[in-house]
Design a protein around this motif. Structure first.
Motif, PDB file in Angstrom:
ATOM      1  N   PRO A   1       0.812  -1.218   0.000  1.00 40.16           N
ATOM      2  CA  PRO A   1       0.000   0.000   0.000  1.00 40.16           C
ATOM      3  C   PRO A   1       0.846   1.269   0.000  1.00 40.16           C
ATOM      4  CG  PRO A   1      -0.621  -1.422   1.841  1.00 40.16           C
ATOM      5  CD  PRO A   1       0.524  -2.073   1.133  1.00 40.16           C
ATOM      6  N   GLU A   2       2.056   1.192   0.547  1.00 41.73           N
ATOM      7  CA  GLU A   2       2.941   2.353   0.558  1.00 41.73           C
ATOM      8  C   GLU A   2       3.233   2.844  -0.856  1.00 41.73           C
ATOM      9  OE1 GLU A   2       3.707  -0.538   2.199  1.00 41.73           O
ATOM     10  OE2 GLU A   2       3.453   0.107   4.273  1.00 41.73           O
ATOM     11  N   GLN A   3       3.289   1.912  -1.804  1.00 40.95           N
ATOM     12  CA  GLN A   3       3.554   2.286  -3.196  1.00 40.95           C
ATOM     13  C   GLN A   3       2.412   3.146  -3.748  1.00 40.95           C
ATOM     14  OE1 GLN A   3       4.044  -1.852  -4.437  1.00 40.95           O
ATOM     15  NE2 GLN A   3       6.043  -1.282  -5.257  1.00 40.95           N
ATOM     16  N   VAL A   4       1.198   2.757  -3.425  1.00 43.57           N
ATOM     17  CA  VAL A   4       0.030   3.515  -3.899  1.00 43.57           C
ATOM     18  C   VAL A   4       0.019   4.893  -3.252  1.00 43.57           C
ATOM     19  CG1 VAL A   4      -2.489   3.545  -4.083  1.00 43.57           C
ATOM     20  CG2 VAL A   4      -1.257   1.374  -4.244  1.00 43.57           C
ATOM     21  N   PHE A   5       0.272   4.933  -1.945  1.00 46.14           N
ATOM     22  CA  PHE A   5       0.319   6.218  -1.245  1.00 46.14           C
ATOM     23  C   PHE A   5       1.386   7.121  -1.846  1.00 46.14           C
ATOM     24  CE2 PHE A   5       2.305   8.749   2.231  1.00 46.14           C
ATOM     25  CZ  PHE A   5       1.288   9.667   2.384  1.00 46.14           C
ATOM     26  N   GLU A   6       2.549   6.556  -2.098  1.00 49.21           N
ATOM     27  CA  GLU A   6       3.645   7.347  -2.673  1.00 49.21           C
ATOM     28  C   GLU A   6       3.261   7.893  -4.048  1.00 49.21           C
ATOM     29  OE1 GLU A   6       7.158   9.294  -3.025  1.00 49.21           O
ATOM     30  OE2 GLU A   6       6.383   8.324  -1.231  1.00 49.21           O
TER      31      GLU A   6
ATOM     32  N   ASP B   1      -2.819  13.645   5.340  1.00 44.35           N
ATOM     33  CA  ASP B   1      -1.745  14.627   5.224  1.00 44.35           C
ATOM     34  C   ASP B   1      -0.381  13.974   5.011  1.00 44.35           C
ATOM     35  OD1 ASP B   1      -3.105  16.990   5.205  1.00 44.35           O
ATOM     36  OD2 ASP B   1      -2.998  17.288   7.369  1.00 44.35           O
ATOM     37  N   ASP B   2       0.105  13.276   6.015  1.00 39.11           N
ATOM     38  CA  ASP B   2       1.413  12.630   5.915  1.00 39.11           C
ATOM     39  C   ASP B   2       1.313  11.137   6.148  1.00 39.11           C
ATOM     40  OD1 ASP B   2       2.914  14.949   5.386  1.00 39.11           O
ATOM     41  OD2 ASP B   2       2.764  15.511   7.499  1.00 39.11           O
ATOM     42  N   GLU B   3       0.114  10.629   6.136  1.00 39.87           N
ATOM     43  CA  GLU B   3      -0.087   9.209   6.378  1.00 39.87           C
ATOM     44  C   GLU B   3      -1.233   8.699   5.513  1.00 39.87           C
ATOM     45  OE1 GLU B   3      -1.200   8.625  10.471  1.00 39.87           O
ATOM     46  OE2 GLU B   3      -2.553  10.324  10.436  1.00 39.87           O
ATOM     47  N   PHE B   4      -1.411   7.409   5.524  1.00 39.23           N
ATOM     48  CA  PHE B   4      -2.479   6.800   4.742  1.00 39.23           C
ATOM     49  C   PHE B   4      -3.077   5.657   5.546  1.00 39.23           C
ATOM     50  CE2 PHE B   4       1.182   4.229   3.939  1.00 39.23           C
ATOM     51  CZ  PHE B   4       0.697   2.937   3.832  1.00 39.23           C
ATOM     52  N   LEU B   5      -4.211   5.164   5.091  1.00 42.41           N
ATOM     53  CA  LEU B   5      -4.831   4.003   5.703  1.00 42.41           C
ATOM     54  C   LEU B   5      -5.109   2.994   4.595  1.00 42.41           C
ATOM     55  CD1 LEU B   5      -7.240   3.557   8.473  1.00 42.41           C
ATOM     56  CD2 LEU B   5      -8.029   2.750   6.259  1.00 42.41           C
ATOM     57  N   SER B   6      -4.729   1.756   4.840  1.00 42.23           N
ATOM     58  CA  SER B   6      -5.002   0.652   3.922  1.00 42.23           C
ATOM     59  C   SER B   6      -6.110  -0.197   4.530  1.00 42.23           C
ATOM     60  CB  SER B   6      -3.742  -0.192   3.744  1.00 42.23           C
ATOM     61  OG  SER B   6      -4.076  -1.472   3.249  1.00 42.23           O
ATOM     62  N   PHE B   7      -7.184  -0.389   3.773  1.00 38.87           N
ATOM     63  CA  PHE B   7      -8.301  -1.219   4.263  1.00 38.87           C
ATOM     64  C   PHE B   7      -7.843  -2.644   4.528  1.00 38.87           C
ATOM     65  CE2 PHE B   7     -10.796   2.329   3.611  1.00 38.87           C
ATOM     66  CZ  PHE B   7     -12.145   2.098   3.811  1.00 38.87           C
ATOM     67  N   VAL B   8      -6.923  -3.158   3.709  1.00 38.43           N
ATOM     68  CA  VAL B   8      -6.437  -4.524   3.919  1.00 38.43           C
ATOM     69  C   VAL B   8      -5.634  -4.609   5.203  1.00 38.43           C
ATOM     70  CG1 VAL B   8      -4.840  -6.275   3.014  1.00 38.43           C
ATOM     71  CG2 VAL B   8      -6.485  -5.184   1.484  1.00 38.43           C
ATOM     72  N   GLU B   9      -4.729  -3.665   5.413  1.00 39.37           N
ATOM     73  CA  GLU B   9      -3.912  -3.693   6.631  1.00 39.37           C
ATOM     74  C   GLU B   9      -4.738  -3.533   7.890  1.00 39.37           C
ATOM     75  OE1 GLU B   9      -0.833  -0.752   6.135  1.00 39.37           O
ATOM     76  OE2 GLU B   9       0.436  -2.131   4.999  1.00 39.37           O
ATOM     77  N   LYS B  10      -5.830  -2.783   7.821  1.00 39.01           N
ATOM     78  CA  LYS B  10      -6.676  -2.566   8.989  1.00 39.01           C
ATOM     79  C   LYS B  10      -7.755  -3.648   9.138  1.00 39.01           C
ATOM     80  CE  LYS B  10      -4.873   1.159  10.675  1.00 39.01           C
ATOM     81  NZ  LYS B  10      -4.246   1.184  11.981  1.00 39.01           N
ATOM     82  N   GLY B  11      -7.832  -4.572   8.178  1.00 34.82           N
ATOM     83  CA  GLY B  11      -8.799  -5.662   8.274  1.00 34.82           C
ATOM     84  C   GLY B  11     -10.207  -5.305   7.820  1.00 34.82           C
ATOM     85  N   TYR B  12     -10.387  -4.192   7.137  1.00 36.37           N
ATOM     86  CA  TYR B  12     -11.701  -3.805   6.624  1.00 36.37           C
ATOM     87  C   TYR B  12     -12.054  -4.517   5.316  1.00 36.37           C
ATOM     88  CZ  TYR B  12     -11.482   0.168   9.879  1.00 36.37           C
ATOM     89  OH  TYR B  12     -11.377   0.960  10.987  1.00 36.37           O
ATOM     90  N   LEU B  13     -11.042  -5.071   4.657  1.00 37.35           N
ATOM     91  CA  LEU B  13     -11.270  -5.686   3.344  1.00 37.35           C
ATOM     92  C   LEU B  13     -10.648  -7.063   3.308  1.00 37.35           C
ATOM     93  CD1 LEU B  13     -12.415  -5.040   0.483  1.00 37.35           C
ATOM     94  CD2 LEU B  13     -10.141  -4.220  -0.093  1.00 37.35           C
TER      95      LEU B  13
END
Length: 163
Positions: A46-51, A151-163
């Motif tokens: 997910p960091e790649q997408v955020f970047e 702002d300086d961070e992101f949230l991944s639904f997979v990493e948080k268990g939402y998906l």
């Protein structure tokens, strides 16, 4: 066969059938000028997408973007599905998957920003992600993740268990 008043044969009336045909047309759009090396490689984190879409953090309205991926998780194209207001963008499965089908996407990644800077998902974010995953399952197009850019961070639904 029909005949006119003089007994001469009249050719049958032909009707022209007109329908619209549809075709996919692509255009190139610059997402970022200073792209890192891995952009043409596979998306594995997910960091790649955020970047790639970190510039969305500067937007004052919500932007909902869908990345179309091939079978090796490389970008085929991207679709800016919706530009909304300060805290909401209208997203419908029909609009998300219309272009994904046309591009022959094997999978999609969902990306949107929160202009407030807080990437915490709303109830609506969770609900539409669930609906899009169910729609993708029916169509055979996997929804790999949903990334919310803050702002300086992101949230991944997979990493948080939402998906």
């Amino acid at each position: 066969m029909n005949f006119n008043l003089f007994g001469e044969p009249v050719p049958p009336v032909t009707k022209r059938i007109m329908v619209r045909s549809i075709e996919a047309r692509y255009r190139n759009e610059v997402v970022r000028d200073d792209a890192p090396e891995w952009v043409s490689l596979r998306f594995t984190k997910p960091e790649q997408v955020f970047e790639m879409f970190r510039n969305l953090r500067r937007e004052t309205k919500e932007h909902f973007v869908v990345l179309h991926l091939d079978g090796k998780n490389r970008i085929v194209c991207f679709d800016r599905v919706s530009i909304g207001s300060l805290n909401q963008a209208i997203v419908h499965p029909r609009e998300v998957f219309k272009t994904a089908c046309l591009s022959n996407a094997a999978a999609i990644l969902l990306v949107h920003n929160h202009p407030t800077g807080d990437p915490t998902p709303s109830k609506e974010d969770i609900a539409i992600t669930t609906r899009l995953k169910e729609s993708g399952d029916i169509l055979g197009i996997r929804v790999l993740d949903h990334i919310i850019v803050g702002d300086d961070e992101f949230l991944s639904f997979v990493e948080k268990g939402y998906l």
